[in-house]
Design a protein around this motif. Structure first.
Motif: not given
Length: 190
Positions: A15-23
């Motif tokens: 899992f990772l965190t997207d630029r907008d903070g979404s997982l």
């Protein structure tokens, strides 16, 4: 309540965190789940055409189901014990469930109402009580039905049945044969 689109066995791969903070979560399903995954994806993709349509995902720990061989062997033992004790197979199965099965909890019923009529297959009377309205009642301990037992629960039930059979001088599978049956539980599904 949302419609269930399907169930798959999987692990969380990453899992990772997207630029907008979404997982963003990546799941890994074994190849045996390919058809299930494809069916679910088809349903999801057909709904994605609807604007603002979102999914609700529920996670639960995977539990291996017991094999049919385990269930069949349990019933063979029940039959042998019933024959040796001159009791019905139903009585023997109920007693084994009460002695080695999984308790779900207690419930109270009026004395003249059988638990089976209330949809409870395995209910062992604990004690007689009186309701607040003065009616005679029975408190029962309720046990899981055998077809709902998982691998570990069924292993305990079979071990108990084997022990009971051996005490009666009934021939049972060897420990090695029992180990093979138990090993199958981890790889086979009903």
């Amino acid at each position: 309540m949302a419609d269930t689109l399907g169930t798959i066995e999987c692990t969380i791969e990453n899992f990772l965190t997207d630029r907008d903070g979404s997982l963003v979560m990546m799941l890994r399903a074994p190849s045996r789940e390919k058809r299930s995954v494809e069916k679910i994806l088809d349903k999801v993709l057909s709904c994605q055409k609807t604007p603002n349509k979102r999914l609700t995902v529920q996670f639960a720990w995977h539990k291996e189901k017991r094999s049919l061989n385990a269930n069949a062997y349990f019933h063979v033992l029940v039959g042998k014990i019933a024959k040796a004790t001159r009791q019905s197979e139903t009585e023997i199965k109920r007693q084994l469930v009460f002695d080695y099965g999984v308790q779900l909890g207690a419930f109270v019923s009026e004395s003249d109402v059988e638990p089976e009529k209330a949809g409870v297959e395995y209910a062992k009377p604990i004690k007689d009580i009186t309701s607040p309205k003065g009616k005679p009642c029975v408190e029962y301990m309720v046990y899981k039905q055998t077809h709902t037992l998982d691998t570990a629960e069924m292993a305990r039930l079979i071990d108990g049945a084997v022990s009971e059979a051996q005490q009666l001088g009934i021939e049972t599978k060897t420990p090695e044969e029992l180990d093979k049956i138990k090993a199958l539980w981890a790889t086979q599904k009903e």
